[in-house]
Design a protein around this motif. Structure first.
Motif, PDB file in Angstrom:
ATOM      1  N   VAL A 251      53.899  83.616 -62.310  1.00 25.64           N
ATOM      2  CA  VAL A 251      52.957  82.933 -63.203  1.00 25.64           C
ATOM      3  C   VAL A 251      53.676  81.829 -63.976  1.00 25.64           C
ATOM      4  O   VAL A 251      53.190  80.689 -64.072  1.00 25.64           O
ATOM      5  CB  VAL A 251      52.299  83.948 -64.167  1.00 25.64           C
ATOM      6  CG1 VAL A 251      51.533  83.211 -65.264  1.00 25.64           C
ATOM      7  CG2 VAL A 251      51.366  84.874 -63.396  1.00 25.64           C
ATOM      8  N   VAL A 252      54.857  82.155 -64.485  1.00 24.52           N
ATOM      9  CA  VAL A 252      55.644  81.147 -65.208  1.00 24.52           C
ATOM     10  C   VAL A 252      55.939  79.968 -64.276  1.00 24.52           C
ATOM     11  O   VAL A 252      55.820  78.796 -64.662  1.00 24.52           O
ATOM     12  CB  VAL A 252      56.962  81.757 -65.740  1.00 24.52           C
ATOM     13  CG1 VAL A 252      57.890  80.663 -66.251  1.00 24.52           C
ATOM     14  CG2 VAL A 252      56.656  82.760 -66.840  1.00 24.52           C
ATOM     15  N   GLY A 253      56.288  80.268 -63.019  1.00 22.82           N
ATOM     16  CA  GLY A 253      56.576  79.220 -62.041  1.00 22.82           C
ATOM     17  C   GLY A 253      55.374  78.322 -61.821  1.00 22.82           C
ATOM     18  O   GLY A 253      55.509  77.093 -61.754  1.00 22.82           O
ATOM     19  N   VAL A 254      54.202  78.941 -61.717  1.00 20.78           N
ATOM     20  CA  VAL A 254      52.990  78.154 -61.476  1.00 20.78           C
ATOM     21  C   VAL A 254      52.703  77.254 -62.684  1.00 20.78           C
ATOM     22  O   VAL A 254      52.351  76.074 -62.526  1.00 20.78           O
ATOM     23  CB  VAL A 254      51.794  79.088 -61.174  1.00 20.78           C
ATOM     24  CG1 VAL A 254      50.484  78.316 -61.211  1.00 20.78           C
ATOM     25  CG2 VAL A 254      51.978  79.741 -59.817  1.00 20.78           C
TER      26      VAL A 254
ATOM     27  N   ILE B 107      51.162  76.863 -56.021  1.00 23.94           N
ATOM     28  CA  ILE B 107      50.478  78.162 -55.995  1.00 23.94           C
ATOM     29  C   ILE B 107      50.774  78.878 -54.671  1.00 23.94           C
ATOM     30  O   ILE B 107      51.083  80.070 -54.645  1.00 23.94           O
ATOM     31  CB  ILE B 107      48.951  77.978 -56.177  1.00 23.94           C
ATOM     32  CG1 ILE B 107      48.669  77.425 -57.578  1.00 23.94           C
ATOM     33  CG2 ILE B 107      48.223  79.304 -55.983  1.00 23.94           C
ATOM     34  CD1 ILE B 107      47.235  77.038 -57.808  1.00 23.94           C
ATOM     35  N   VAL B 108      50.720  78.123 -53.567  1.00 26.61           N
ATOM     36  CA  VAL B 108      51.009  78.721 -52.262  1.00 26.61           C
ATOM     37  C   VAL B 108      52.444  79.262 -52.247  1.00 26.61           C
ATOM     38  O   VAL B 108      52.706  80.382 -51.786  1.00 26.61           O
ATOM     39  CB  VAL B 108      50.819  77.690 -51.124  1.00 26.61           C
ATOM     40  CG1 VAL B 108      51.250  78.282 -49.782  1.00 26.61           C
ATOM     41  CG2 VAL B 108      49.367  77.242 -51.059  1.00 26.61           C
ATOM     42  N   LEU B 109      53.381  78.479 -52.794  1.00 24.62           N
ATOM     43  CA  LEU B 109      54.779  78.924 -52.842  1.00 24.62           C
ATOM     44  C   LEU B 109      54.909  80.206 -53.662  1.00 24.62           C
ATOM     45  O   LEU B 109      55.619  81.139 -53.264  1.00 24.62           O
ATOM     46  CB  LEU B 109      55.664  77.821 -53.447  1.00 24.62           C
ATOM     47  CG  LEU B 109      57.130  78.196 -53.707  1.00 24.62           C
ATOM     48  CD1 LEU B 109      57.862  78.506 -52.407  1.00 24.62           C
ATOM     49  CD2 LEU B 109      57.860  77.085 -54.460  1.00 24.62           C
ATOM     50  N   ALA B 110      54.206  80.262 -54.791  1.00 20.90           N
ATOM     51  CA  ALA B 110      54.282  81.451 -55.646  1.00 20.90           C
ATOM     52  C   ALA B 110      53.753  82.676 -54.906  1.00 20.90           C
ATOM     53  O   ALA B 110      54.362  83.756 -54.943  1.00 20.90           O
ATOM     54  CB  ALA B 110      53.501  81.221 -56.937  1.00 20.90           C
ATOM     55  N   VAL B 111      52.626  82.497 -54.200  1.00 23.15           N
ATOM     56  CA  VAL B 111      52.054  83.624 -53.455  1.00 23.15           C
ATOM     57  C   VAL B 111      53.020  84.066 -52.355  1.00 23.15           C
ATOM     58  O   VAL B 111      53.305  85.263 -52.189  1.00 23.15           O
ATOM     59  CB  VAL B 111      50.676  83.243 -52.860  1.00 23.15           C
ATOM     60  CG1 VAL B 111      50.187  84.329 -51.915  1.00 23.15           C
ATOM     61  CG2 VAL B 111      49.667  83.001 -53.979  1.00 23.15           C
TER      62      VAL B 111
END
Ligand code: ADP
Ligand code: MG
Length: 597
Positions: A24-27, A172-176
């Protein structure tokens, strides 16, 4: 202790939640970046994100599972191709659905490419994957991407169609992807990848299919490649074959090896390098192809020194943590020893072992008839027949080269050319594979170290147990055998301790029969005696029969109720230990070995 239980549950929940928090922080950081960066850098940033996802996938197959795959961008091309096709066909669901389809399609292709990996290793596998990349490259030049001739641009997801918006989408794709990989790495698949990278025999011996481990690694890795390619298709909107050449796959591989891409942060770092190096070269007026040379040189450095950047950074951190953990362990050990010295009468240790549990009249746990193994002219096992009563510890002794390890290998299915009959409980094992035997309840440990160092004690024990075990069960068995605590990294403990963990883990698997090949090698004298005392209790406590290969006859005397003596591949004597040790043939064979008498 309800207090401790709730603490454990809380720590487990925390372990599950913190990666989510990081994502979440990354996003959020990604969002701020997408607003703050200037137009050109936004484009570069999307490229870095797509590269990071491809590298993350590569990290699974090379970093975790230890195989060389040089076609990651081919999988990306498959993803991009499917996204372009779905775009032209206007498949309902929009970009997100197309992207997932691209990932799945690439995953399937990954399994097909992974099939040769079941037989090939190292350079041979590298050549096959590079050949596949070259063949696909030629094909792609012929068939082109759907819609490219008519110039139909790939429609970006709704609400993310600007470059800034699309960058945020890619974050977002990277985070997922990062979360999915993190959880997979923590789970059974992740353990199987790291196990197969270290030892295929070790992997099979705990009931894990080696094929499955390799193919899942290829599939997940390729799926991430496909998602990366699909994202790139949305970024450039008209993808070209020149973005997915074998040479670029090669460079990406080198970058993954160099940065240690099985670590998610390092994959992101690799993605940034992937974009930054050519960009800097461009600014300095150097041809961008020199970027490959730089990656190549860094890769050679990483491969020859055996460590990569991510590993190096983490090692610094872990060394400190390991030192602290080791100090705590020593203190705990000293405490425990003092406790025992105060409680246990020393005579207990030398009392003769309890006879097999009440089930002695039952079927033997293991029965072997006429087992013969030939290595060329050498008969390593010659018509060996013996029975292991249920619920007992049988000692298997004999001089070096007598055939003890060969016996364990043959029983556990690693010597398919062995002849004779092996029955586990009532079941004849025939030509069953090692994996199948392990699943049926026949486990073994190895004389050499086959414990994958890339795992934590906890992950390893759960992997070997092959059943749902609670944190309490894990802690209990580790404590029973005097192993380091569950969160310890196996790479940070000595080989003797690693092999002790191997024993504990296999005991927790609760097999019907457990074969232990010199489990005490590498332990100190006290630890050795301690292990013997523990093994004596295992049949009653965990319900299994044990075959123990052991050199120390004093220990054998106190631990084993029955004994088999091997000499030059033949059974010299077999039966209750007092009878066997009194056998003139055995005494004669052991003449000169004073410890016998
Ligand atoms: P032990 O474990 O009792 O010390 P081993 O079972 O390792 O003995 O070896 C028994 C005999 O078989 C030895 O003479 C050894 O050299 C030989 N041997 C073991 N494995 C192989 C193999 N893969 N190929 C050829 N000979 C082998
Ligand atoms: Mg041996």
């Amino acid at each position: 202790m309800p207090h401790a239980d709730s603490g454990l549950a809380r720590s487990r929940a925390l372990r599950f939640l913190w990666p989510l928090a990081v994502a979440v922080v990354g996003v959020v950081a990604g969002y701020l970046l997408s607003v703050g960066l200037s137009g050109y850098f936004v484009f570069l940033a999307v490229s870095a994100v797509t590269a990071a996802i491809a590298i993350l996938g590569l990290g699974i197959v090379t970093g975790s599972a230890g195989m060389i795959a040089l076609c990651q961008l081919t999988f990306a091309a498959v993803g991009a191709w499917v996204v372009s096709l779905f775009n032209v066909l206007e498949v309902p669901g929009g970009f997100v659905v197309w992207l997932i389809a691209g990932g799945l399609a690439a995953g399937v292709v990954g399994i097909l490419v992974g099939l040769p990996a079941l037989r090939l290793r190292g350079v041979n596998l590298a050549v096959v994957t590079l050949g596949f990349a070259a063949a696909f490259d030629v094909t792609l030049l012929q068939i082109q991407f759907p819609g490219s001739k008519d110039g139909i641009p790939v429609l970006r997801p709704e609400g993310f169609s600007t470059d800034r918006g699309y960058f945020f989408f890619s974050i977002i794709v990277l985070a997922v992807c990062g979360l999915v990989v993190f959880w997979l790495q923590r789970g059974r698949w992740g353990s199987s990848w790291k196990a197969v990278a270290f030892s295929e025999r070790g992997t099979a011996s705990v009931g894990q299919s080696v094929q499955q481990a390799k193919l899942t690694a290829f599939a997940v890795s390729a799926a991430l490649g496909g998602i990366s390619g699909g994202l790139l298709a949305g970024q450039v909107q008209l993808p070209f074959a020149s973005s997915f050449t074998p040479l670029q796959s090669l460079a990406l591989y080198v970058l993954a090896v160099m940065s240690g891409a099985y670590l998610i942060d390092m994959a992101i770092f690799g993605g940034i390098l992937w974009v930054l190096v050519p960009e800097l070269l461009k600014r300095w007026g150097v041809p961008q192809d020199w970027g490959f040379v730089i990656f190549g040189a860094l890769g050679v450095q990483a491969l020859t020194s055996g460590t990569n950047l991510g590993q190096g950074i983490r090692n610094l951190w872990w060394k400190r943590a390991d030192r602290r953990a080791a100090a705590a362990r020593e203190a705990a050990k000293a405490d425990a020893a003092a406790d025992r010295a105060a409680v246990e009468p020393p005579a207990e240790a030398s009392a003769p072992p309890a006879p097999p549990a009440a089930s002695a009249s039952d079927e033997p746990a293991l029965s072997v008839t006429g087992l013969t193994v030939q290595f060329g002219a050498l008969k390593a096992l010659d018509e060996v027949s013996l029975e292991v009563p249920a619920g007992s510890v049988m000692g298997l002794i004999g001089p070096n080269g007598a055939g003890k390890s060969t016996f364990v290998d043959a029983i556990s299915g690693f010597l398919p050319h062995a002849s004779g009959t092996v029955r586990l409980g009532g079941t004849a094992l025939g030509r069953m594979s090692p994996t199948k035997r392990a699943r049926l309840g026949l486990r073994r440990t190895f004389q050499q170290d086959r414990v994958p160092p890339a795992l934590t004690v906890d992950a390893y024990v759960r992997f070997v147990a092959r059943r749902r075990v609670t944190a309490e069960e894990v802690a209990e068995v580790l404590d029973f055998f005097g192993c380091p605590p569950a969160r310890t990294r196996l790479a940070g403990v000595d080989v003797g301790t690693r092999r002790l963990v191997e024993v504990a883990a296999n005991v927790l698997a609760k097999p019907r029969v457990l074969l232990l090949d010199e489990p005490a090698a590498g332990l100190s004298h006290e630890e050795h005696l301690e292990l013997g005392a523990r093994l004596r209790e295992v049949p009653a406590r965990y319900g299994m029969a044990i075959v123990l290969i052991e050199h120390d006859l004093d220990l054998v005397r106190t631990v084993c109720s029955t004994l088999t003596v091997l000499d030059f591949g033949r059974v010299l004597a077999s039966g209750p230990q007092d009878e066997v040790l009194a056998d003139p043939a055995v005494i004669k064979a052991y003449m000169g070995e004073t410890e016998m008498l």
